[in-house]
Design an enzyme around this catalytic site. Structure first.
Site, PDB file in Angstrom:
ATOM      1  N   LYS A  52      27.449   4.968  45.407  1.00 31.12           N
ATOM      2  CA  LYS A  52      26.430   5.577  46.642  1.00 31.12           C
ATOM      3  C   LYS A  52      26.061   4.982  47.410  1.00 31.12           C
ATOM      4  CE  LYS A  52      25.026   9.462  44.658  1.00 31.12           C
ATOM      5  NZ  LYS A  52      24.917  10.797  45.855  1.00 31.12           N
TER       6      LYS A  52
ATOM      7  N   THR B 183      19.780   6.418  46.372  1.00 33.82           N
ATOM      8  CA  THR B 183      19.201   6.646  44.681  1.00 33.82           C
ATOM      9  C   THR B 183      19.167   5.170  44.127  1.00 33.82           C
ATOM     10  OG1 THR B 183      20.442   6.472  42.224  1.00 33.82           O
ATOM     11  CG2 THR B 183      21.561   6.071  43.863  1.00 33.82           C
TER      12      THR B 183
ATOM     13  N   GLU C 225      19.696   3.737  41.945  1.00 34.11           N
ATOM     14  CA  GLU C 225      20.237   3.298  40.680  1.00 34.11           C
ATOM     15  C   GLU C 225      20.920   2.425  41.609  1.00 34.11           C
ATOM     16  OE1 GLU C 225      22.418   3.143  37.768  1.00 34.11           O
ATOM     17  OE2 GLU C 225      20.501   4.108  37.818  1.00 34.11           O
TER      18      GLU C 225
ATOM     19  N   TYR D  71      28.780   4.713  40.016  1.00 37.32           N
ATOM     20  CA  TYR D  71      28.520   5.726  41.042  1.00 37.32           C
ATOM     21  C   TYR D  71      27.579   5.425  41.475  1.00 37.32           C
ATOM     22  CZ  TYR D  71      23.888   8.510  41.318  1.00 37.32           C
ATOM     23  OH  TYR D  71      22.983   8.778  41.684  1.00 37.32           O
TER      24      TYR D  71
HETATM   25  P1  NDP Z   1      23.715  18.155  39.601  1.00 34.96           P
HETATM   26  O1  NDP Z   1      24.682  17.097  38.943  1.00 34.96           O
HETATM   27  O2  NDP Z   1      22.321  18.493  38.525  1.00 34.96           O
HETATM   28  O3  NDP Z   1      23.634  18.223  40.693  1.00 34.96           O
HETATM   29  C1  NDP Z   1      25.125  18.159  41.019  1.00 34.96           C
HETATM   30  C2  NDP Z   1      25.261  18.817  42.389  1.00 34.96           C
HETATM   31  O4  NDP Z   1      27.010  18.620  42.758  1.00 34.96           O
HETATM   32  C3  NDP Z   1      25.572  20.361  41.511  1.00 34.96           C
HETATM   33  O5  NDP Z   1      25.924  21.393  42.244  1.00 34.96           O
HETATM   34  C4  NDP Z   1      28.105  19.955  40.813  1.00 34.96           C
HETATM   35  O6  NDP Z   1      28.683  20.658  40.983  1.00 34.96           O
HETATM   36  C5  NDP Z   1      27.390  19.590  42.802  1.00 34.96           C
HETATM   37  N1  NDP Z   1      29.364  18.806  42.671  1.00 34.96           N
HETATM   38  C6  NDP Z   1      30.057  17.961  41.592  1.00 34.96           C
HETATM   39  N2  NDP Z   1      31.094  17.466  42.176  1.00 34.96           N
HETATM   40  C7  NDP Z   1      30.881  17.558  42.987  1.00 34.96           C
HETATM   41  C8  NDP Z   1      32.265  18.180  44.312  1.00 34.96           C
HETATM   42  N3  NDP Z   1      33.623  17.024  44.074  1.00 34.96           N
HETATM   43  N4  NDP Z   1      32.280  18.652  45.473  1.00 34.96           N
HETATM   44  C9  NDP Z   1      30.841  19.444  45.332  1.00 34.96           C
HETATM   45  N5  NDP Z   1      30.265  19.656  44.970  1.00 34.96           N
HETATM   46  C10 NDP Z   1      30.189  18.683  43.895  1.00 34.96           C
HETATM   47  O7  NDP Z   1      22.750  16.415  39.893  1.00 34.96           O
HETATM   48  P2  NDP Z   1      21.474  16.393  40.982  1.00 34.96           P
HETATM   49  O8  NDP Z   1      20.363  17.993  41.545  1.00 34.96           O
HETATM   50  O9  NDP Z   1      20.171  15.792  40.213  1.00 34.96           O
HETATM   51  O10 NDP Z   1      21.295  15.176  42.506  1.00 34.96           O
HETATM   52  C11 NDP Z   1      21.638  15.709  43.411  1.00 34.96           C
HETATM   53  C12 NDP Z   1      21.456  14.232  44.136  1.00 34.96           C
HETATM   54  O11 NDP Z   1      21.227  13.579  43.840  1.00 34.96           O
HETATM   55  C13 NDP Z   1      23.559  14.491  43.818  1.00 34.96           C
HETATM   56  O12 NDP Z   1      23.808  13.888  45.037  1.00 34.96           O
HETATM   57  C14 NDP Z   1      22.107  12.856  42.650  1.00 34.96           C
HETATM   58  O13 NDP Z   1      23.499  11.703  43.111  1.00 34.96           O
HETATM   59  C15 NDP Z   1      21.173  12.883  43.797  1.00 34.96           C
HETATM   60  N6  NDP Z   1      20.168  12.096  42.360  1.00 34.96           N
HETATM   61  C16 NDP Z   1      19.706  11.997  42.109  1.00 34.96           C
HETATM   62  C17 NDP Z   1      18.446  11.954  41.173  1.00 34.96           C
HETATM   63  C18 NDP Z   1      17.784  12.652  39.731  1.00 34.96           C
HETATM   64  O14 NDP Z   1      16.989  11.703  39.686  1.00 34.96           O
HETATM   65  N7  NDP Z   1      17.806  13.804  40.240  1.00 34.96           N
HETATM   66  C19 NDP Z   1      17.839  11.123  41.482  1.00 34.96           C
HETATM   67  C20 NDP Z   1      18.836  10.138  42.730  1.00 34.96           C
HETATM   68  C21 NDP Z   1      19.506  10.971  43.367  1.00 34.96           C
HETATM   69  P3  NDP Z   1      28.912  21.987  39.784  1.00 34.96           P
HETATM   70  O15 NDP Z   1      27.621  22.547  39.351  1.00 34.96           O
HETATM   71  O16 NDP Z   1      29.827  22.916  39.904  1.00 34.96           O
HETATM   72  O17 NDP Z   1      29.036  20.736  38.238  1.00 34.96           O
HETATM   73  P1  GDR Z   2      19.712   7.593  35.436  1.00 38.09           P
HETATM   74  O1  GDR Z   2      19.410   8.932  33.858  1.00 38.09           O
HETATM   75  O2  GDR Z   2      21.198   6.763  34.645  1.00 38.09           O
HETATM   76  O3  GDR Z   2      18.828   6.759  35.943  1.00 38.09           O
HETATM   77  O4  GDR Z   2      20.663   8.064  36.595  1.00 38.09           O
HETATM   78  P2  GDR Z   2      19.685   9.196  32.297  1.00 38.09           P
HETATM   79  O5  GDR Z   2      19.135   9.687  31.983  1.00 38.09           O
HETATM   80  O6  GDR Z   2      20.983   9.679  32.798  1.00 38.09           O
HETATM   81  O7  GDR Z   2      19.361   7.357  32.149  1.00 38.09           O
HETATM   82  C1  GDR Z   2      18.114   6.182  32.165  1.00 38.09           C
HETATM   83  C2  GDR Z   2      18.155   5.814  31.820  1.00 38.09           C
HETATM   84  O8  GDR Z   2      17.786   6.513  30.134  1.00 38.09           O
HETATM   85  C3  GDR Z   2      19.031   5.527  29.104  1.00 38.09           C
HETATM   86  N1  GDR Z   2      19.580   6.402  27.732  1.00 38.09           N
HETATM   87  C4  GDR Z   2      20.226   7.582  27.598  1.00 38.09           C
HETATM   88  N2  GDR Z   2      20.976   8.288  29.372  1.00 38.09           N
HETATM   89  C5  GDR Z   2      22.083   9.018  28.671  1.00 38.09           C
HETATM   90  N3  GDR Z   2      22.208   9.975  29.827  1.00 38.09           N
HETATM   91  N4  GDR Z   2      21.737   9.265  27.436  1.00 38.09           N
HETATM   92  C6  GDR Z   2      21.468   8.495  26.278  1.00 38.09           C
HETATM   93  O9  GDR Z   2      21.715   9.119  24.995  1.00 38.09           O
HETATM   94  C7  GDR Z   2      20.598   7.866  27.034  1.00 38.09           C
HETATM   95  N5  GDR Z   2      19.426   7.417  26.171  1.00 38.09           N
HETATM   96  C8  GDR Z   2      19.508   6.249  26.332  1.00 38.09           C
HETATM   97  C9  GDR Z   2      20.069   5.280  29.915  1.00 38.09           C
HETATM   98  O10 GDR Z   2      20.899   4.118  29.110  1.00 38.09           O
HETATM   99  C10 GDR Z   2      19.451   4.899  31.146  1.00 38.09           C
HETATM  100  O11 GDR Z   2      18.993   3.672  31.127  1.00 38.09           O
HETATM  101  C11 GDR Z   2      19.696   9.457  36.824  1.00 38.09           C
HETATM  102  C12 GDR Z   2      20.692  10.555  37.390  1.00 38.09           C
HETATM  103  O12 GDR Z   2      20.377  11.334  37.484  1.00 38.09           O
HETATM  104  C13 GDR Z   2      21.259   9.925  38.641  1.00 38.09           C
HETATM  105  O13 GDR Z   2      22.194  10.980  39.538  1.00 38.09           O
HETATM  106  C14 GDR Z   2      20.431   9.113  39.610  1.00 38.09           C
HETATM  107  O14 GDR Z   2      20.849   8.586  40.992  1.00 38.09           O
HETATM  108  C15 GDR Z   2      19.403   8.020  39.032  1.00 38.09           C
HETATM  109  O15 GDR Z   2      18.732   8.974  37.785  1.00 38.09           O
HETATM  110  C16 GDR Z   2      18.709   7.459  39.592  1.00 38.09           C
END
Ligand code: NDP
Ligand code: GDR
Length: 383
Positions: free
Chosen positions: A181, A153, A155, A177
């Protein structure tokens, strides 16, 4: 009659393909999440047999992938297993059973703010979980067969030390987090170097879609504003409106996850659009697409987004959404992915926001209809 081995081989052939080319098997952790759903669809479309790990929950948690069971050509090739990234015996059992060609480790406690409240759990699942899977590959003797993708990520860059961020930019994680990672990133590199496993990190910047979890800021905005538009909600409460992110579409990004495992050599890549917008700008564009005008008043925690037509406050700041340590700005440099893999983020920021707004408006209208009909009452999400 075919022997079991011959029958199994026949079942794994890709129809219409060279008869020597067996179907590939992929194992996806986090298949029920946003990326898991898009990746499963991509791989099923490519003829893969897709195995996914889902967690037991007290309510249904497969809504994002249920539609694949409706498609006859996908249904047979999608297999779900119960398991958890905190449970190494289950992981070893599943890896042994599936003998995957590719593992995509997408499972995680993926909410940055939640990780401050559950740091140990996040470390266990997001950090040690990756180690458990990599070790499962070793225990099963699959180092030469199974390729491994780790969902890393942006992050990791946290308090940024170079703009834009590329794979050589130093890390400075700013949340439990991100620290978890960081461990997963390096253990992936280490298992590649120590045991020759084809293991890659995709350092993905934020990617969104209509399937995005409702508590991440983009979906919270499109869902909240759609609810305001249809009269189900008065005000959307957000945290840091000035945070800047490089937002892409999840559909584009999972293609890159697959591409990384198809190369001759394993490498780590940054996946991003190269464009950056603030949370405020996201709100403004979503409002525009919903044909609502927003005017900003006040500063800091007093900032308010006022509907230019009605004068009502539709966006306000609630400090409970602030994080103990914030990542203020992220901007990725995808040049390496573009040059080496010919990958490019296809969906523009405007098209991404439009797709999310349109889908959330449909859902909001449906909710409004059932609230009006007395079928259920509406409550805004807690986080
Ligand atoms: P989601 O939160 O949508 O999905 C997370 C998945 O992980 C869900 O299927 C969840 O299951 C499962 N999960 C959570 N805890 C466990 C556990 N203990 N054991 C097994 N499975 C588990 O995330 P995204 O699809 O957005 O992201 C996918 C991956 O990419 C994650 O690892 C995230 O950290 C990473 N990532 C995401 C980014 C983004 O912008 N979306 C950017 C960079 C990295 P359940 O449905 O049951 O909750
Ligand atoms: P992020 O995504 O922390 O970048 O992680 P998120 O959408 O939660 O926050 C992005 C930015 O928006 C600001 N923010 C808020 N965020 C949330 N959730 N709720 C609010 O009300 C709000 N208001 C402002 C946050 O402070 C932050 O700066 C996501 C996840 O998908 C991670 O798993 C992944 O690794 C990173 O993106 C890349």
């Amino acid at each position: 009659m075919a022997t079991p081995a011959v029958a199994e081989k026949a079942a794994r052939m890709v129809p219409g393909a060279d008869s020597e080319q067996p179907r590939k098997r992929a194992l996806i952790t986090g298949i029920t999440g946003q990326d898991g759903a898009y990746l499963a669809e991509l791989l099923l479309g490519k003829g893969y047999e897709v195995h996914g790990i889902k967690r037991r929950s007290s309510q249904l948690n497969t809504q994002r992938i249920d539609r694949f069971y409706e498609e006859p050509q996908f249904r047979r090739r999608l297999v779900l297993h119960y398991g958890d990234l905190s449970d190494s015996t289950a992981l070893v059992r599943i890896v042994q059973l599936v003998q995957p060609d590719e593992i995509y480790n997408l499972g995680a406690q993926s909410h940055v703010a939640v990780s401050f409240e559950s740091p140990e759990y996040t470390a266990d699942v997001d950090g040690i979980g990756a180690l458990r899977l990599l070790d499962a590959i070793r225990i099963c003797g699959l180092e030469k067969k199974t390729r491994f993708y780790q969902a890393s990520t942006s992050e990791l860059y946290g308090k940024v030390r170079e703009v834009p961020q590329k794979i050589t930019t130093p890390f400075y994680p700013r949340s439990p987090y991100a620290v978890a990672k960081l461990y997963a990133y390096w253990i992936t590199v280490n298992y590649r170097e120590a045991y020759g496993i084809f293991a890659c990190n995709g350092v993905l910047f934020n990617h969104e879609s209509p399937l995005r979890g409702e508590t991440f800021v983009t979906r919270k905005i499109t869902r909240g504003l759609a609810h305001i538009k249809v009269g189900l909600q008065q005000t959307l409460y957000l945290g840091n409106l000035d945070a800047k992110r490089d937002w892409g579409h999840a559909r584009d990004y999972v293609e890159m996850q697959w591409l990384m495992l198809q190369q001759e050599e394993p490498r780590d890549y940054v996946i991003a659009t190269g464009n950056q917008y603030s949370v405020k700008q996201f709100v403004e564009l979503a409002c525009e697409l919903l044909e609502m005008g927003v005017r900003w008043e006040g500063e800091g925690v007093e900032t308010k987004g006022v509907d230019t037509e009605t004068g009502k406050v539709i966006v306000a700041v609630d400090p409970r959404y602030f994080r103990p340590t914030e990542v203020e700005t992220l901007l990725g440099d995808p040049t390496d992915a573009e040059e080496r893999l010919g990958w490019r983020s296809k969906t523009s920021f405007k098209d991404l926001v439009r797709e999310m707004v349109e889908e959330d408006l449909v859902l909001a209208r449906r909710d409004a209809h059932s609230v009006k009909g007395g079928f259920h009452s509406y409550s805004a999400p807690a986080r």
